[in-house]
Design a protein around this motif. Sequence first.
Motif, PDB file in Angstrom:
ATOM      1  N   LYS A  22     -31.757   2.786   3.822  1.00 28.44           N
ATOM      2  CA  LYS A  22     -31.369   3.370   2.539  1.00 28.44           C
ATOM      3  C   LYS A  22     -30.772   4.754   2.735  1.00 28.44           C
ATOM      4  O   LYS A  22     -31.257   5.550   3.541  1.00 28.44           O
ATOM      5  N   PRO A  23     -29.698   5.070   2.008  1.00 29.36           N
ATOM      6  CA  PRO A  23     -29.210   6.448   2.039  1.00 29.36           C
ATOM      7  C   PRO A  23     -30.269   7.348   1.404  1.00 29.36           C
ATOM      8  O   PRO A  23     -31.014   6.926   0.512  1.00 29.36           O
ATOM      9  N   LEU A  24     -30.330   8.581   1.884  1.00 31.74           N
ATOM     10  CA  LEU A  24     -31.412   9.479   1.491  1.00 31.74           C
ATOM     11  C   LEU A  24     -30.869  10.852   1.129  1.00 31.74           C
ATOM     12  O   LEU A  24     -30.031  11.407   1.850  1.00 31.74           O
ATOM     13  N   VAL A  25     -31.372  11.387   0.015  1.00 33.84           N
ATOM     14  CA  VAL A  25     -31.050  12.747  -0.415  1.00 33.84           C
ATOM     15  C   VAL A  25     -32.344  13.537  -0.465  1.00 33.84           C
ATOM     16  O   VAL A  25     -33.338  13.077  -1.028  1.00 33.84           O
ATOM     17  N   LEU A  26     -32.309  14.727   0.132  1.00 33.29           N
ATOM     18  CA  LEU A  26     -33.413  15.673   0.019  1.00 33.29           C
ATOM     19  C   LEU A  26     -32.947  16.745  -0.957  1.00 33.29           C
ATOM     20  O   LEU A  26     -31.940  17.420  -0.708  1.00 33.29           O
ATOM     21  N   LEU A  27     -33.641  16.854  -2.093  1.00 31.07           N
ATOM     22  CA  LEU A  27     -33.218  17.796  -3.122  1.00 31.07           C
ATOM     23  C   LEU A  27     -33.413  19.244  -2.688  1.00 31.07           C
ATOM     24  O   LEU A  27     -34.423  19.589  -2.062  1.00 31.07           O
ATOM     25  N   CYS A  71     -32.401   6.597  -2.197  1.00 27.10           N
ATOM     26  CA  CYS A  71     -33.721   7.222  -2.282  1.00 27.10           C
ATOM     27  C   CYS A  71     -33.531   8.734  -2.287  1.00 27.10           C
ATOM     28  O   CYS A  71     -32.697   9.273  -1.555  1.00 27.10           O
ATOM     29  N   VAL A  72     -34.327   9.400  -3.112  1.00 29.66           N
ATOM     30  CA  VAL A  72     -34.240  10.849  -3.263  1.00 29.66           C
ATOM     31  C   VAL A  72     -35.649  11.423  -3.140  1.00 29.66           C
ATOM     32  O   VAL A  72     -36.576  10.924  -3.781  1.00 29.66           O
ATOM     33  N   LEU A  73     -35.785  12.464  -2.323  1.00 26.86           N
ATOM     34  CA  LEU A  73     -37.067  13.142  -2.155  1.00 26.86           C
ATOM     35  C   LEU A  73     -37.008  14.522  -2.788  1.00 26.86           C
ATOM     36  O   LEU A  73     -36.020  15.240  -2.630  1.00 26.86           O
ATOM     37  N   SER A  74     -38.082  14.901  -3.477  1.00 25.69           N
ATOM     38  CA  SER A  74     -38.151  16.260  -4.012  1.00 25.69           C
ATOM     39  C   SER A  74     -38.639  17.229  -2.946  1.00 25.69           C
ATOM     40  O   SER A  74     -38.369  18.423  -3.012  1.00 25.69           O
ATOM     41  N   GLU A  75     -39.369  16.730  -1.958  1.00 26.76           N
ATOM     42  CA  GLU A  75     -39.846  17.522  -0.821  1.00 26.76           C
ATOM     43  C   GLU A  75     -39.976  16.599   0.374  1.00 26.76           C
ATOM     44  O   GLU A  75     -39.862  15.387   0.249  1.00 26.76           O
ATOM     45  N   GLY A  76     -40.260  17.190   1.512  1.00 26.70           N
ATOM     46  CA  GLY A  76     -40.446  16.382   2.701  1.00 26.70           C
ATOM     47  C   GLY A  76     -41.569  15.374   2.516  1.00 26.70           C
ATOM     48  O   GLY A  76     -42.541  15.636   1.825  1.00 26.70           O
ATOM     49  N   SER A  77     -41.403  14.211   3.129  1.00 29.44           N
ATOM     50  CA  SER A  77     -42.387  13.147   2.996  1.00 29.44           C
ATOM     51  C   SER A  77     -42.123  12.097   4.064  1.00 29.44           C
ATOM     52  O   SER A  77     -40.978  11.910   4.490  1.00 29.44           O
ATOM     53  N   THR A  78     -43.170  11.413   4.476  1.00 26.52           N
ATOM     54  CA  THR A  78     -42.987  10.319   5.428  1.00 26.52           C
ATOM     55  C   THR A  78     -42.142   9.200   4.823  1.00 26.52           C
ATOM     56  O   THR A  78     -41.544   8.419   5.560  1.00 26.52           O
ATOM     57  N   THR A  79     -42.070   9.132   3.514  1.00 28.97           N
ATOM     58  CA  THR A  79     -41.250   8.089   2.895  1.00 28.97           C
ATOM     59  C   THR A  79     -39.768   8.291   3.203  1.00 28.97           C
ATOM     60  O   THR A  79     -38.989   7.346   3.124  1.00 28.97           O
ATOM     61  N   GLY A  80     -39.363   9.501   3.570  1.00 26.60           N
ATOM     62  CA  GLY A  80     -37.983   9.723   3.981  1.00 26.60           C
ATOM     63  C   GLY A  80     -37.652   8.939   5.232  1.00 26.60           C
ATOM     64  O   GLY A  80     -36.635   8.246   5.302  1.00 26.60           O
ATOM     65  N   LEU A  81     -38.519   9.023   6.228  1.00 31.36           N
ATOM     66  CA  LEU A  81     -38.336   8.262   7.457  1.00 31.36           C
ATOM     67  C   LEU A  81     -38.345   6.771   7.159  1.00 31.36           C
ATOM     68  O   LEU A  81     -37.536   6.004   7.685  1.00 31.36           O
ATOM     69  N   VAL A  88     -40.803  25.329  -1.039  1.00 32.93           N
ATOM     70  CA  VAL A  88     -41.143  24.007  -0.531  1.00 32.93           C
ATOM     71  C   VAL A  88     -42.516  24.070   0.128  1.00 32.93           C
ATOM     72  O   VAL A  88     -42.764  24.920   0.979  1.00 32.93           O
ATOM     73  N   ILE A  89     -43.386  23.171  -0.262  1.00 34.34           N
ATOM     74  CA  ILE A  89     -44.718  23.103   0.325  1.00 34.34           C
ATOM     75  C   ILE A  89     -44.703  22.151   1.519  1.00 34.34           C
ATOM     76  O   ILE A  89     -45.248  22.435   2.575  1.00 34.34           O
ATOM     77  N   TYR A  90     -44.048  21.019   1.337  1.00 36.25           N
ATOM     78  CA  TYR A  90     -43.974  20.003   2.388  1.00 36.25           C
ATOM     79  C   TYR A  90     -42.593  20.067   3.033  1.00 36.25           C
ATOM     80  O   TYR A  90     -41.647  19.492   2.539  1.00 36.25           O
ATOM     81  N   ARG A  91     -42.495  20.794   4.121  1.00 44.50           N
ATOM     82  CA  ARG A  91     -41.226  21.007   4.797  1.00 44.50           C
ATOM     83  C   ARG A  91     -40.722  19.738   5.478  1.00 44.50           C
ATOM     84  O   ARG A  91     -41.498  18.897   5.878  1.00 44.50           O
TER      85      ARG A  91
END
Length: 168
Positions: free
Chosen positions: A102-107, A85-95, A113-116
């Motif tokens: 799932k491994p997670l990448v924050l771009l 899973c890859v996030l373009s910005e912070g999101s509850t979906t990361g948690l 960044v609007i959503y820290r």
Amino acid sequence: YKCRDKFVVLLLFSSDLPPLDEMQPLFNVFQDNPDIMLFTKFHPATTRLKIDTWLKPLNENFKNNIHPVHGEESTYDLMAASDLCVLSEGSTTGLEALAIGKPLVLLKLRAPVIYRSDLAEKKAALSMSPSELADAIKKRADFNAMMDKDHVVQYIKDELYKTDGSID
């Protein structure tokens, strides 16, 4: 989607889309590689017109090898089917991605960044630019091995509270 034998990446966008040229190196990896598959999931606040306009410059070969999703599919179904899973910005979906393993990448993107998110600072997510992520995918990096499991567990514990009686 016939993705059982493929490496599947779920890229989750916020309602503010990054410049397409910044994402292009990552998108290029998926153009001619039948062993990997990309789903791009757009935030519900992103209009279909904005998505279509943003994707329009991409060539047809790319459009045939990715699956842009808005409201048509459940984020959680896509997350369950993904290998990364890859996030373009912070999101509850990361948690949520971390919670289901799932491994997670924050771009790391150029735009402000609007959503820290503190996912990368707390070592619960990998931090990569689109180019770095593209290189890692090309090299068939083991994203599970790259994750810091102890920090992921601690991050989840820090984010969740009053879990008595909750569903694991």
